[in-house]
Scaffold this motif. Structure first.
Motif, PDB file in Angstrom:
ATOM      1  N   UNK A 113       1.511  -6.240   2.742  1.00  0.00           N
ATOM      2  CA  UNK A 113       2.167  -6.671   3.993  1.00  0.00           C
ATOM      3  C   UNK A 113       1.540  -7.961   4.512  1.00  0.00           C
ATOM      4  N   UNK A 114       0.210  -8.040   4.412  1.00  0.00           N
ATOM      5  CA  UNK A 114      -0.483  -9.247   4.871  1.00  0.00           C
ATOM      6  C   UNK A 114      -0.146 -10.444   3.977  1.00  0.00           C
ATOM      7  N   UNK A 115       0.022 -10.211   2.685  1.00  0.00           N
ATOM      8  CA  UNK A 115       0.434 -11.293   1.781  1.00  0.00           C
ATOM      9  C   UNK A 115       1.820 -11.794   2.168  1.00  0.00           C
ATOM     10  N   UNK A 116       2.726 -10.869   2.421  1.00  0.00           N
ATOM     11  CA  UNK A 116       4.068 -11.264   2.871  1.00  0.00           C
ATOM     12  C   UNK A 116       3.993 -12.121   4.130  1.00  0.00           C
ATOM     13  N   UNK A 117       3.150 -11.712   5.062  1.00  0.00           N
ATOM     14  CA  UNK A 117       3.010 -12.462   6.310  1.00  0.00           C
ATOM     15  C   UNK A 117       2.416 -13.844   6.051  1.00  0.00           C
ATOM     16  N   UNK A 118       1.447 -13.920   5.154  1.00  0.00           N
ATOM     17  CA  UNK A 118       0.842 -15.225   4.854  1.00  0.00           C
ATOM     18  C   UNK A 118       1.874 -16.160   4.215  1.00  0.00           C
ATOM     19  N   UNK A 119       2.767 -15.598   3.417  1.00  0.00           N
ATOM     20  CA  UNK A 119       3.831 -16.420   2.823  1.00  0.00           C
ATOM     21  C   UNK A 119       4.807 -16.908   3.895  1.00  0.00           C
ATOM     22  N   UNK A 120       5.151 -16.035   4.825  1.00  0.00           N
ATOM     23  CA  UNK A 120       6.045 -16.433   5.916  1.00  0.00           C
ATOM     24  C   UNK A 120       5.417 -17.540   6.756  1.00  0.00           C
ATOM     25  N   UNK A 121       4.095 -17.423   6.947  1.00  0.00           N
ATOM     26  CA  UNK A 121       3.374 -18.407   7.765  1.00  0.00           C
ATOM     27  C   UNK A 121       2.954 -19.638   6.961  1.00  0.00           C
ATOM     28  N   UNK A 122       3.232 -19.622   5.662  1.00  0.00           N
ATOM     29  CA  UNK A 122       2.825 -20.703   4.765  1.00  0.00           C
ATOM     30  C   UNK A 122       1.322 -20.966   4.857  1.00  0.00           C
ATOM     31  N   UNK A 123       0.568 -19.855   4.899  1.00  0.00           N
ATOM     32  CA  UNK A 123      -0.889 -19.901   5.013  1.00  0.00           C
ATOM     33  C   UNK A 123      -1.499 -19.709   3.621  1.00  0.00           C
ATOM     34  N   UNK A 124      -1.743 -20.820   2.954  1.00  0.00           N
ATOM     35  CA  UNK A 124      -2.223 -20.771   1.577  1.00  0.00           C
ATOM     36  C   UNK A 124      -3.600 -20.112   1.470  1.00  0.00           C
ATOM     37  N   UNK A 125      -4.490 -20.422   2.394  1.00  0.00           N
ATOM     38  CA  UNK A 125      -5.844 -19.844   2.374  1.00  0.00           C
ATOM     39  C   UNK A 125      -5.793 -18.318   2.458  1.00  0.00           C
ATOM     40  N   UNK A 126      -5.014 -17.823   3.390  1.00  0.00           N
ATOM     41  CA  UNK A 126      -4.899 -16.368   3.549  1.00  0.00           C
ATOM     42  C   UNK A 126      -4.274 -15.752   2.309  1.00  0.00           C
ATOM     43  N   UNK A 127      -3.249 -16.414   1.773  1.00  0.00           N
ATOM     44  CA  UNK A 127      -2.585 -15.917   0.571  1.00  0.00           C
ATOM     45  C   UNK A 127      -3.573 -15.794  -0.587  1.00  0.00           C
ATOM     46  N   UNK A 128      -4.359 -16.830  -0.818  1.00  0.00           N
ATOM     47  CA  UNK A 128      -5.324 -16.803  -1.918  1.00  0.00           C
ATOM     48  C   UNK A 128      -6.390 -15.723  -1.703  1.00  0.00           C
ATOM     49  N   UNK A 129      -6.876 -15.615  -0.474  1.00  0.00           N
ATOM     50  CA  UNK A 129      -7.891 -14.600  -0.165  1.00  0.00           C
ATOM     51  C   UNK A 129      -7.325 -13.196  -0.383  1.00  0.00           C
ATOM     52  N   UNK A 130      -6.113 -12.981   0.102  1.00  0.00           N
ATOM     53  CA  UNK A 130      -5.503 -11.656   0.005  1.00  0.00           C
ATOM     54  C   UNK A 130      -5.141 -11.273  -1.431  1.00  0.00           C
ATOM     55  N   UNK A 131      -4.704 -12.245  -2.225  1.00  0.00           N
ATOM     56  CA  UNK A 131      -4.390 -11.922  -3.611  1.00  0.00           C
ATOM     57  C   UNK A 131      -5.665 -11.548  -4.377  1.00  0.00           C
ATOM     58  N   UNK A 132      -6.779 -12.192  -4.058  1.00  0.00           N
ATOM     59  CA  UNK A 132      -8.050 -11.803  -4.665  1.00  0.00           C
ATOM     60  C   UNK A 132      -8.454 -10.401  -4.228  1.00  0.00           C
ATOM     61  N   UNK A 133      -8.260 -10.125  -2.957  1.00  0.00           N
ATOM     62  CA  UNK A 133      -8.585  -8.795  -2.420  1.00  0.00           C
ATOM     63  C   UNK A 133      -7.708  -7.733  -3.100  1.00  0.00           C
ATOM     64  N   UNK A 134      -6.449  -8.054  -3.312  1.00  0.00           N
ATOM     65  CA  UNK A 134      -5.539  -7.124  -3.963  1.00  0.00           C
ATOM     66  C   UNK A 134      -5.993  -6.797  -5.380  1.00  0.00           C
ATOM     67  N   UNK A 135      -6.514  -7.779  -6.087  1.00  0.00           N
ATOM     68  CA  UNK A 135      -7.004  -7.545  -7.442  1.00  0.00           C
ATOM     69  C   UNK A 135      -8.128  -6.528  -7.466  1.00  0.00           C
ATOM     70  N   UNK A 136      -8.959  -6.539  -6.443  1.00  0.00           N
ATOM     71  CA  UNK A 136     -10.093  -5.604  -6.414  1.00  0.00           C
ATOM     72  C   UNK A 136      -9.660  -4.181  -6.046  1.00  0.00           C
TER      73      UNK A 136
END
Length: 62
Positions: free
Chosen positions: A37-60
């Motif tokens: 959900x947070x990744x979706x929100x980061x995409x809506x907000x065009x927040x690249x930093x949050x997107x990258x951080x969250x995708x790394x978190x998702x991998x773990x």
């Protein structure tokens, strides 16, 4: 054979282990869902930093 010995000695131990596995899986599912959900929100907000951080978190979590 080993499972039968464990169950005969302490049937509640098996139940505790199953409950712990279930809880761990439920928590991982919850974390994964929250991150998605947070990744979706980061995409809506065009927040690249949050997107990258969250995708790394998702991998773990996965």
């Amino acid at each position: 054979m080993e499972n039968n010995v464990l169950n005969e000695n302490d049937p509640s131990l098996r139940d505790k282990m199953l409950a712990e596995l279930f809880l761990d899986q439920t928590m991982n599912d919850f974390k994964r869902s929250k991150i998605l959900r947070e990744i979706d929100q980061s995409l809506k907000n065009k927040d690249k930093q949050a997107f990258l951080r969250l995708t790394e978190e998702l991998k773990s979590v996965s």
